[in-house]
Design a protein around this motif. Structure first.
Motif, mmCIF file in Angstrom:
data_model
loop_
_atom_site.group_PDB
_atom_site.id
_atom_site.type_symbol
_atom_site.label_atom_id
_atom_site.label_comp_id
_atom_site.label_asym_id
_atom_site.label_seq_id
_atom_site.Cartn_x
_atom_site.Cartn_y
_atom_site.Cartn_z
ATOM 1 N N ASN A 22 30.401 -7.773 -30.874
ATOM 2 C CA ASN A 22 29.161 -7.225 -32.522
ATOM 3 C C ASN A 22 27.595 -7.916 -32.181
ATOM 4 O O ASN A 22 26.738 -7.151 -32.577
ATOM 5 C CB ASN A 22 29.734 -6.719 -33.105
ATOM 6 N N ARG A 26 23.966 -7.002 -31.543
ATOM 7 C CA ARG A 26 22.787 -6.743 -32.575
ATOM 8 C C ARG A 26 21.671 -7.811 -32.089
ATOM 9 O O ARG A 26 20.468 -7.046 -32.553
ATOM 10 C CB ARG A 26 23.388 -6.844 -34.192
ATOM 11 N N SER A 27 21.850 -8.573 -31.696
ATOM 12 C CA SER A 27 20.704 -9.829 -31.430
ATOM 13 C C SER A 27 19.785 -9.324 -30.631
ATOM 14 O O SER A 27 18.981 -9.237 -30.827
ATOM 15 C CB SER A 27 20.983 -11.149 -31.292
ATOM 16 N N MET A 45 26.936 1.676 -32.855
ATOM 17 C CA MET A 45 26.621 0.963 -33.680
ATOM 18 C C MET A 45 25.420 0.947 -35.604
ATOM 19 O O MET A 45 25.365 0.730 -36.517
ATOM 20 C CB MET A 45 25.371 -0.221 -33.038
ATOM 21 N N ALA A 49 26.789 0.366 -39.347
ATOM 22 C CA ALA A 49 26.319 -0.452 -40.615
ATOM 23 C C ALA A 49 26.027 0.297 -41.296
ATOM 24 O O ALA A 49 24.961 0.223 -42.433
ATOM 25 C CB ALA A 49 24.757 -1.081 -39.617
#
Length: 61
Positions: A22, A26-27, A45, A49
């Motif tokens: 995950n 995200r990065s 995603m 979030a």
């Protein structure tokens, strides 16, 4: 001292493989690599979030 090697910093610091994956995703998004992810992955995603998804189609000038 026991020396371990990890494929990613996230693999080293996150508690589970799922959490590491995950954070890797995200990065990539934060560094502008959103084009690497399909629409389904992006929607999943974003909703995970707590974000709202909105799509607009605009006429070009």
């Amino acid at each position: 001292m026991n020396s371990q090697r990890f494929a990613s910093v996230w693999d080293a610091i996150e508690d589970t493989l799922a959490e590491a994956e995950n954070m890797k995703l995200r990065s990539n998004l934060m560094r502008g690599k959103i084009n690497l992810f399909g629409l389904n992955a992006q929607v999943n995603m974003a909703t995970a979030a707590g974000l709202h998804i909105e799509m607009r189609v605009l006429e070009t000038a």
